[in-house]
Design a protein around this motif. Structure first.
Motif, PDB file in Angstrom:
ATOM      1  N   ASP A  74      45.899  35.260  36.084  1.00 58.50           N
ATOM      2  CA  ASP A  74      46.993  36.249  36.997  1.00 58.50           C
ATOM      3  C   ASP A  74      47.462  35.250  38.334  1.00 58.50           C
ATOM      4  O   ASP A  74      48.305  34.769  39.005  1.00 58.50           O
ATOM      5  N   ALA A  75      46.939  34.287  38.103  1.00 54.70           N
ATOM      6  CA  ALA A  75      46.347  33.534  39.319  1.00 54.70           C
ATOM      7  C   ALA A  75      47.044  31.681  38.662  1.00 54.70           C
ATOM      8  O   ALA A  75      47.887  31.041  39.356  1.00 54.70           O
ATOM      9  N   GLN A  76      47.183  31.365  37.258  1.00 56.23           N
ATOM     10  CA  GLN A  76      48.023  30.525  36.763  1.00 56.23           C
ATOM     11  C   GLN A  76      49.426  30.720  36.278  1.00 56.23           C
ATOM     12  O   GLN A  76      50.028  29.822  36.685  1.00 56.23           O
ATOM     13  N   PHE A  77      49.890  31.619  36.373  1.00 58.18           N
ATOM     14  CA  PHE A  77      51.727  32.260  36.217  1.00 58.18           C
ATOM     15  C   PHE A  77      51.586  33.473  37.378  1.00 58.18           C
ATOM     16  O   PHE A  77      51.004  34.206  37.337  1.00 58.18           O
ATOM     17  N   ARG A  78      53.486  33.765  37.192  1.00 63.16           N
ATOM     18  CA  ARG A  78      54.031  34.826  37.866  1.00 63.16           C
ATOM     19  C   ARG A  78      53.949  35.402  37.132  1.00 63.16           C
ATOM     20  O   ARG A  78      54.896  36.151  36.898  1.00 63.16           O
ATOM     21  N   THR A  79      52.918  36.447  37.467  1.00 64.54           N
ATOM     22  CA  THR A  79      52.535  38.033  37.056  1.00 64.54           C
ATOM     23  C   THR A  79      52.984  38.999  37.921  1.00 64.54           C
ATOM     24  O   THR A  79      52.410  38.606  39.386  1.00 64.54           O
ATOM     25  N   LEU A  80      52.986  40.537  37.021  1.00 66.42           N
ATOM     26  CA  LEU A  80      52.799  42.072  38.232  1.00 66.42           C
ATOM     27  C   LEU A  80      51.253  41.709  37.334  1.00 66.42           C
ATOM     28  O   LEU A  80      50.783  42.673  36.493  1.00 66.42           O
ATOM     29  N   PRO A  81      50.732  41.870  38.565  1.00 69.62           N
ATOM     30  CA  PRO A  81      48.909  42.431  37.834  1.00 69.62           C
ATOM     31  C   PRO A  81      48.555  43.888  37.823  1.00 69.62           C
ATOM     32  O   PRO A  81      47.818  43.873  37.249  1.00 69.62           O
ATOM     33  N   ASP A  82      49.281  44.517  37.888  1.00 70.10           N
ATOM     34  CA  ASP A  82      48.944  45.982  38.699  1.00 70.10           C
ATOM     35  C   ASP A  82      48.955  46.658  36.863  1.00 70.10           C
ATOM     36  O   ASP A  82      49.522  46.063  35.959  1.00 70.10           O
ATOM     37  N   ALA A  83      48.091  47.938  36.970  1.00 65.35           N
ATOM     38  CA  ALA A  83      48.207  48.343  35.507  1.00 65.35           C
ATOM     39  C   ALA A  83      49.843  49.103  34.701  1.00 65.35           C
ATOM     40  O   ALA A  83      49.794  49.371  33.883  1.00 65.35           O
ATOM     41  N   VAL A  84      50.117  49.230  35.956  1.00 67.17           N
ATOM     42  CA  VAL A  84      51.481  50.356  35.775  1.00 67.17           C
ATOM     43  C   VAL A  84      52.554  48.928  34.643  1.00 67.17           C
ATOM     44  O   VAL A  84      53.001  48.800  33.826  1.00 67.17           O
ATOM     45  N   HIS A  85      51.831  47.247  35.103  1.00 63.91           N
ATOM     46  CA  HIS A  85      52.924  46.055  34.213  1.00 63.91           C
ATOM     47  C   HIS A  85      51.562  45.272  33.498  1.00 63.91           C
ATOM     48  O   HIS A  85      52.205  44.539  33.204  1.00 63.91           O
ATOM     49  N   THR A  86      50.988  45.645  33.092  1.00 63.98           N
ATOM     50  CA  THR A  86      49.124  44.834  32.064  1.00 63.98           C
ATOM     51  C   THR A  86      49.604  45.717  30.813  1.00 63.98           C
ATOM     52  O   THR A  86      48.894  47.195  31.144  1.00 63.98           O
ATOM     53  N   GLY A  87      49.404  45.846  29.671  1.00 63.19           N
ATOM     54  CA  GLY A  87      49.094  46.203  28.566  1.00 63.19           C
ATOM     55  C   GLY A  87      48.570  45.555  27.718  1.00 63.19           C
ATOM     56  O   GLY A  87      47.853  44.092  27.690  1.00 63.19           O
ATOM     57  N   VAL A  97      39.250  41.366  30.766  1.00 67.30           N
ATOM     58  CA  VAL A  97      39.339  42.400  32.623  1.00 67.30           C
ATOM     59  C   VAL A  97      38.151  40.919  33.860  1.00 67.30           C
ATOM     60  O   VAL A  97      39.845  40.951  34.739  1.00 67.30           O
ATOM     61  N   THR A  98      37.252  40.597  33.334  1.00 71.42           N
ATOM     62  CA  THR A  98      36.424  39.593  34.125  1.00 71.42           C
ATOM     63  C   THR A  98      37.377  38.163  34.424  1.00 71.42           C
ATOM     64  O   THR A  98      37.477  37.672  35.602  1.00 71.42           O
ATOM     65  N   THR A  99      37.359  37.678  33.214  1.00 72.79           N
ATOM     66  CA  THR A  99      37.619  36.939  33.690  1.00 72.79           C
ATOM     67  C   THR A  99      38.785  35.391  33.572  1.00 72.79           C
ATOM     68  O   THR A  99      39.730  34.873  34.085  1.00 72.79           O
ATOM     69  N   LEU A 100      39.358  36.551  32.123  1.00 70.62           N
ATOM     70  CA  LEU A 100      41.289  36.022  31.270  1.00 70.62           C
ATOM     71  C   LEU A 100      41.848  36.477  31.985  1.00 70.62           C
ATOM     72  O   LEU A 100      42.849  35.396  32.074  1.00 70.62           O
ATOM     73  N   LYS A 101      41.588  37.475  32.464  1.00 72.59           N
ATOM     74  CA  LYS A 101      42.464  38.393  33.434  1.00 72.59           C
ATOM     75  C   LYS A 101      43.052  37.773  34.691  1.00 72.59           C
ATOM     76  O   LYS A 101      44.349  37.455  35.564  1.00 72.59           O
ATOM     77  N   PRO A 102      42.219  37.415  35.377  1.00 67.44           N
ATOM     78  CA  PRO A 102      42.295  36.786  36.624  1.00 67.44           C
ATOM     79  C   PRO A 102      42.692  35.317  35.970  1.00 67.44           C
ATOM     80  O   PRO A 102      43.166  34.443  37.506  1.00 67.44           O
ATOM     81  N   GLY A 127      62.031  32.126  38.152  1.00 71.48           N
ATOM     82  CA  GLY A 127      61.708  32.830  39.986  1.00 71.48           C
ATOM     83  C   GLY A 127      60.871  33.724  39.536  1.00 71.48           C
ATOM     84  O   GLY A 127      60.412  34.198  40.653  1.00 71.48           O
ATOM     85  N   THR A 128      60.980  34.587  38.847  1.00 74.44           N
ATOM     86  CA  THR A 128      60.773  36.099  38.708  1.00 74.44           C
ATOM     87  C   THR A 128      58.838  36.438  38.051  1.00 74.44           C
ATOM     88  O   THR A 128      58.713  35.382  37.461  1.00 74.44           O
ATOM     89  N   ALA A 129      58.026  37.157  38.686  1.00 79.65           N
ATOM     90  CA  ALA A 129      57.199  37.376  38.402  1.00 79.65           C
ATOM     91  C   ALA A 129      57.824  38.827  37.043  1.00 79.65           C
ATOM     92  O   ALA A 129      57.796  39.361  36.920  1.00 79.65           O
ATOM     93  N   TYR A 130      56.429  38.479  36.216  1.00 79.20           N
ATOM     94  CA  TYR A 130      56.619  39.177  34.591  1.00 79.20           C
ATOM     95  C   TYR A 130      55.052  40.456  33.945  1.00 79.20           C
ATOM     96  O   TYR A 130      54.219  39.572  34.830  1.00 79.20           O
ATOM     97  N   PRO A 131      55.182  41.009  33.744  1.00 75.92           N
ATOM     98  CA  PRO A 131      54.584  41.910  33.076  1.00 75.92           C
ATOM     99  C   PRO A 131      53.548  41.482  32.076  1.00 75.92           C
ATOM    100  O   PRO A 131      54.149  40.266  31.739  1.00 75.92           O
ATOM    101  N   VAL A 132      52.481  41.972  31.677  1.00 77.16           N
ATOM    102  CA  VAL A 132      51.751  41.009  30.889  1.00 77.16           C
ATOM    103  C   VAL A 132      51.024  41.431  29.637  1.00 77.16           C
ATOM    104  O   VAL A 132      50.625  42.373  30.302  1.00 77.16           O
ATOM    105  N   LEU A 133      51.098  41.863  28.612  1.00 74.97           N
ATOM    106  CA  LEU A 133      51.205  42.093  27.064  1.00 74.97           C
ATOM    107  C   LEU A 133      49.434  41.039  27.024  1.00 74.97           C
ATOM    108  O   LEU A 133      50.127  40.033  26.291  1.00 74.97           O
ATOM    109  N   TYR A 134      48.373  41.704  26.599  1.00 75.19           N
ATOM    110  CA  TYR A 134      47.984  41.091  25.900  1.00 75.19           C
ATOM    111  C   TYR A 134      47.480  41.528  24.426  1.00 75.19           C
ATOM    112  O   TYR A 134      46.906  42.458  24.134  1.00 75.19           O
ATOM    113  N   LEU A 135      47.598  40.596  23.307  1.00 80.72           N
ATOM    114  CA  LEU A 135      47.401  40.569  22.235  1.00 80.72           C
ATOM    115  C   LEU A 135      46.054  40.222  21.480  1.00 80.72           C
ATOM    116  O   LEU A 135      46.037  39.127  21.062  1.00 80.72           O
ATOM    117  N   ASN A 136      45.383  41.032  20.783  1.00 84.90           N
ATOM    118  CA  ASN A 136      44.394  40.512  19.431  1.00 84.90           C
ATOM    119  C   ASN A 136      44.801  40.058  18.625  1.00 84.90           C
ATOM    120  O   ASN A 136      45.465  40.049  18.775  1.00 84.90           O
TER     121      ASN A 136
END
Length: 367
Positions: free
Chosen positions: A228-241, A220-225, A143-152
């Motif tokens: 954030d919409a499909q999963f429980r994320t913490l969407p702000d910059a401090v929790h996004t890498g 930023v404009t397509t994948l991240k939204p 039931g937790t919201a999580y930070p997200v790390l995008y990896l190339n």
């Protein structure tokens, strides 16, 4: 016969309720002697006193294990360790075990992240781009919201990889889970194949480069939204890498510079800074938000330029926060430009970026 007490203190950060034992050449390497069970002093801390006499071998060789065969100690990479060796006259030792086998395997499969795969339309691409999402193993029940790390470079992050090896990111997240530090959603984005160099460079220093802004805008404009919409994320910059290696590390640096209000955490392994001379100027011209955290890593054996380039970038980066609070630079003296080295560094980077409030006391690599 002369005897003395050997006091043993063992530290292990892995959460594991199986009992801990010691075995070695002093007992014929048996794994069925309760007299060699260590006792818990506190979570992650075990002790035992052994009574040593002249019948013991010199030197003493030993290892730790949990419960039974197939549960031996592992090193930081999850690999089997060599025998530990001490002189028979030793009176006290402090040891650490980073990981443990589980029924003969390097990880407890229960801790593996849950993987989802979907495809994202990409401008100018003939086929949709594969994106794989790694959710914490307990995502469905937490039931937790999580930070997200995008990896190339998603092709070289999971499983055995494609072409150049793999970071084995799933296994690394399972190792972190054994320490309770798995609370990050990892999004692995495939590169564009032959378009990789164009996608991961912002400056058109030569023909065929310079499409990095388009790539970052798509994230930023397509994948991240979508994430954030499909999963429980913490969407702000401090929790996004954003993170990656080589060209994937370079575009991660540009992601932090161009979108500081989106990507507050940077993971840049062996970034290809030599192909982007303007990155140093851009770093010097932009003051980063206070919540930014930057993890830079490289190996001295990659090239004679890697360590100096990392240091130049470190010096040029600007942030009001104490440098040791927002930026950590690690340079391994034997490091190579290979997935295996980046795989080894991944848990350390995630731990520092997402789970550590402490300030590193050095910009040098500490083994």
């Amino acid at each position: 016969m002369e005897t003395h007490t050997l006091q043993i203190e063992l530290i292990t950060p892995a959460y594991d309720d199986r009992p801990v034992y010691i075995t070695g050449n002093f007992c014929g390497w048996t794994t069925s002697r309760d007299t060699f069970q260590l006792q818990p002093a506190e979570p992650g801390h075990y002790t035992i006193d052994l009574f040593v006499d002249g019948t013991w071998p010199d030197p003493i060789e030993y290892k730790y294990y949990r419960s039974d065969q197939g549960s031996y100690e592992l090193d930081e990479l999850g690999e089997p360790t060599s025998n530990r060796i001490i002189a028979r006259s030793t009176a006290q030792i402090w040891d650490e075990v980073p990981h443990w086998q589980w029924e003969g395997q390097s990880i407890n499969a229960v801790f593996l992240p849950v993987e989802y795969t979907f495809h994202l339309d990409y401008p100018g691409g003939e086929v949709p781009r594969r994106v794989r999402v790694l959710l914490p193993y307990d995502y469905e029940t937490s039931g937790t919201a999580y930070p997200v790390l995008y990896l190339n470079d998603g092709q070289n992050l999971l499983g055995e990889g494609e072409g150049y090896g793999s970071w084995h990111a799933g296994e690394r997240m399972a190792q972190l889970a054994s320490r309770g530090q798995h609370g990050v959603i990892v999004v692995a984005i495939d590169h564009g194949g032959t378009a990789r160099m164009a996608e991961y460079t912002v400056e058109a220093v030569r023909a065929g480069l310079g499409e990095g802004r388009t790539y970052l805008n798509r994230v930023v404009t397509t994948l991240k939204p979508m994430i954030d919409a499909q999963f429980r994320t913490l969407p702000d910059a401090v929790h996004t890498g954003m993170g990656g290696s080589s060209l994937g590390g370079l575009i991660s640096v540009w992601a932090g510079l161009l979108y500081p209000d989106v990507f507050g955490k940077w993971l840049a392994f062996s970034p290809a800074l030599w192909i982007s001379p303007g990155v140093y100027r851009a770093a010097a011209e932009r003051k980063l938000p206070e919540q930014t955290k930057v993890y830079l890593y490289g190996g001295e054996l990659e090239s004679k330029y890697m360590a100096p380039n990392l240091e130049r970038l470190r010096v040029n980066l600007r942030c009001d926060t104490d440098a040791y609070a927002y930026l950590h630079k690690a340079v391994h003296p034997a490091g190579l430009h290979q997935e295996s080295w980046w795989s080894a560094e991944l848990p350390k980077a995630i731990q520092w970026l997402f789970f550590s409030e402490t300030k590193p006391n050095s910009v040098a690599y500490l083994k």
